[in-house]
Enzyme design. Structure first.
Site, PDB file in Angstrom:
ATOM      1  N   LYS A   1      -3.475   3.277  -2.295  1.00 13.58           N
ATOM      2  CA  LYS A   1      -4.755   3.989  -2.346  1.00 13.58           C
ATOM      3  C   LYS A   1      -4.648   5.245  -1.492  1.00 13.58           C
ATOM      4  O   LYS A   1      -4.046   5.245  -0.435  1.00 13.58           O
ATOM      5  CB  LYS A   1      -5.900   3.121  -1.821  1.00 13.58           C
ATOM      6  CG  LYS A   1      -6.097   1.834  -2.598  1.00 13.58           C
ATOM      7  CD  LYS A   1      -7.169   0.990  -1.964  1.00 13.58           C
ATOM      8  CE  LYS A   1      -7.288  -0.347  -2.670  1.00 13.58           C
ATOM      9  NZ  LYS A   1      -6.090  -1.167  -2.458  1.00 13.58           N
TER      10      LYS A   1
ATOM     11  N   ASP B   1       0.819  -1.204   0.000  1.00 12.80           N
ATOM     12  CA  ASP B   1       0.000   0.000   0.000  1.00 12.80           C
ATOM     13  C   ASP B   1       0.857   1.259   0.000  1.00 12.80           C
ATOM     14  O   ASP B   1       2.060   1.222   0.289  1.00 12.80           O
ATOM     15  CB  ASP B   1      -0.920   0.019   1.222  1.00 12.80           C
ATOM     16  CG  ASP B   1      -2.170  -0.823   1.013  1.00 12.80           C
ATOM     17  OD1 ASP B   1      -2.406  -1.238  -0.128  1.00 12.80           O
ATOM     18  OD2 ASP B   1      -2.892  -1.068   1.992  1.00 12.80           O
TER      19      ASP B   1
END
Length: 472
Positions: free
Chosen positions: A269, A247
């Site tokens: 994200k 991530d």
């Protein structure tokens, strides 16, 4: 890195050592262990060198150094007690583009000799680049106690069996998994430690018939940012991975700890900016595992606290993929600890609530009445862009305007910055902050002045003025 660690093969290579004292003896001992063809030049020799020369283990030249001695040499060590002589040797060797080490003078050396833990054929080298040799020695001494002597036999017998493993297991990642499983369970090492070599070989053979073709997924929490907060199991799985899907919040320092040959894929994200859609991430986890790969899904903090870990595991269950979950230190725990803010305290907060400022749909409503209750700590993940709504809702539902608030930006890292103010000014407090920020609301924030212990390298730990934040 100031130096690239390289293991060089010295067997039968001509090497020159200038100096005949005790320091030279230690360097010569290493060269001889590596099979080098050693010539020693000095005016006086340690008795042990004379004995070795008599036994034809090395050659000695009783003379001062001359540049002609460098002819046809591959490596040179200057170990005299005369600085000018050592510098002359270094200059002459550099001119001939020879590898040269001047003992105690890394600045004029083209290579340095590390501290060594020898479990041949397994060798561990430790170096501080000449900056802290005592520290390197202490680390070596520690490793000597941790690495058992039979590791050498383990490496040697494995070398003998490598061809057999290649014959049976054709795919390289599966061969690596075979060795990881064999070394990881400790049975092989235990047999060799007891001297039961035949049983060890039998175990290696029977292990070849076990099914290692099925891939799996490890859902791993990477913690809040400081690499030293990784769990041991997380680090182990990162070192074994074929593929790592990570991530946006996973730092480069943590990614540097992943196995060098692993494929690193960013599926980061941010609010309103999905580099890879969640459905595609789920699909990749399944696809890589079905290819027989060991997959690590690396998430900041803890995967089960606002990390969508449950959603990804549901997909794996439906696909019949084996998985495991490794918890990480969640941002609330890590950032509050590094900011000196206990989330509960008998005098101020008897409960703590975690909420996210980044909800699945805009229409979702939180129970603001419950969140505004006194005598509790409210921790908001990803709440910076929702500061205005959080401030308005809490105030309108009865939380006092003077309620202390802390914003922990880039918590637990060297860039950590903590901004403290009141609920009535929450929207302004975060105006100059960028990057991951945790919001802590409650009376426990007042303890930060007393309990803050972590001084980051780049910024002051606490700021109570929004203007200062904007200048940072």
């Amino acid at each position: 890195m100031d130096y690239l660690p390289i293991f060089t093969k010295l067997e039968n290579r001509p090497c020159l050592v200038v100096g005949g004292g005790s320091i030279a003896c230690r360097k010569i001992h290493l060269l001889l262990k590596a099979g080098a063809d050693v010539t020693v030049c000095a005016l006086e020799f340690n008795p042990s060198l004379l004995k070795q020369a008599a036994n034809k283990e090395l050659k000695i030249l009783e003379q001062a150094f001359t540049e002609e001695l460098l002819e046809n040499k591959w490596l040179v060590i200057a170990a005299t007690n005369k600085k000018q002589v050592n510098e002359h040797i270094a200059t002459a060797a550099h001119a001939k583009q020879l590898l040269v080490n001047v003992v105690g003078q890394a600045d004029i050396s083209s290579f340095i000799l590390p501290s060594i833990v020898d479990r041949s054929p397994l060798v561990v080298a430790i170096s501080s680049g000449g900056k802290a040799p005592v520290l390197a020695r202490l680390i070596r001494e520690r490793l000597e106690t941790l690495l058992p002597m039979h590791l050498g036999r383990l490496a040697a017998i494995s070398a003998q069996f490598r061809h057999r493993v290649k014959e049976v297991i054709k795919v390289a990642p599966l061969r690596r998994r075979y060795w990881e499983k064999l070394f990881g369970n400790g049975m092989l090492a235990n047999l060799l430690q007891k001297g039961q070599t035949e049983k060890a070989i039998a175990l290696m053979e029977t292990s070849l018939s076990e099914d290692i073709t099925q891939g799996d997924v490890a859902l791993v929490g990477a913690g809040p940012g400081d690499p030293s907060l990784l769990t041991l199991k997380a680090l182990q799985l990162m070192q074994q991975a074929d593929v790592v899907l990570y991530d946006r919040l996973v730092s480069s320092d943590i990614l540097d700890l992943v196995r060098r040959d692993a494929d690193l894929i960013s599926v980061g994200k941010a609010a309103g900016n999905h580099e890879v859609e969640q459905s595609r991430t789920n699909q990749m986890l399944v696809e890589f595992a079905r290819e027989g790969k060991k997959v690590v899904r690396l998430k900041g903090g803890d995967s089960f606290i606002f990390g969508r870990g449950g959603e990804e595991l549901e997909e794996l269950v439906e696909a019949g993929i084996a998985f495991q979950v490794v918890p990480g230190i969640t941002a609330a725990s890590g950032c509050s600890a590094y900011a000196g803010i206990p989330l509960t305290h008998r005098d101020f907060a008897q409960s703590v609530t975690f909420v996210t400022g980044h909800r699945k749909t805009d229409g979702e409503e939180l129970n603001w009445q419950a969140l505004a209750a006194p005598n509790q700590t409210l921790v908001v993940y990803m709440g910076l862009i929702q500061s205005q709504e959080i401030q308005t809702q809490l105030l309108s539902h009865g939380r006092a305007p003077e309620t202390p608030v802390a914003l922990v930006n880039k918590g637990t890292t060297s860039d950590q910055h903590v901004v403290i103010g009141q609920l009535s000014e929450l929207e302004q407090l975060g105006g100059g902050l960028q990057g991951p920020t945790l919001m802590i609301i409650g009376e426990v924030v007042n303890l930060a002045d007393k309990l803050a212990w972590y001084q980051s390298d780049n910024k002051p730990p606490l700021s109570r003025d929004p203007f200062l934040v904007n200048l940072a």
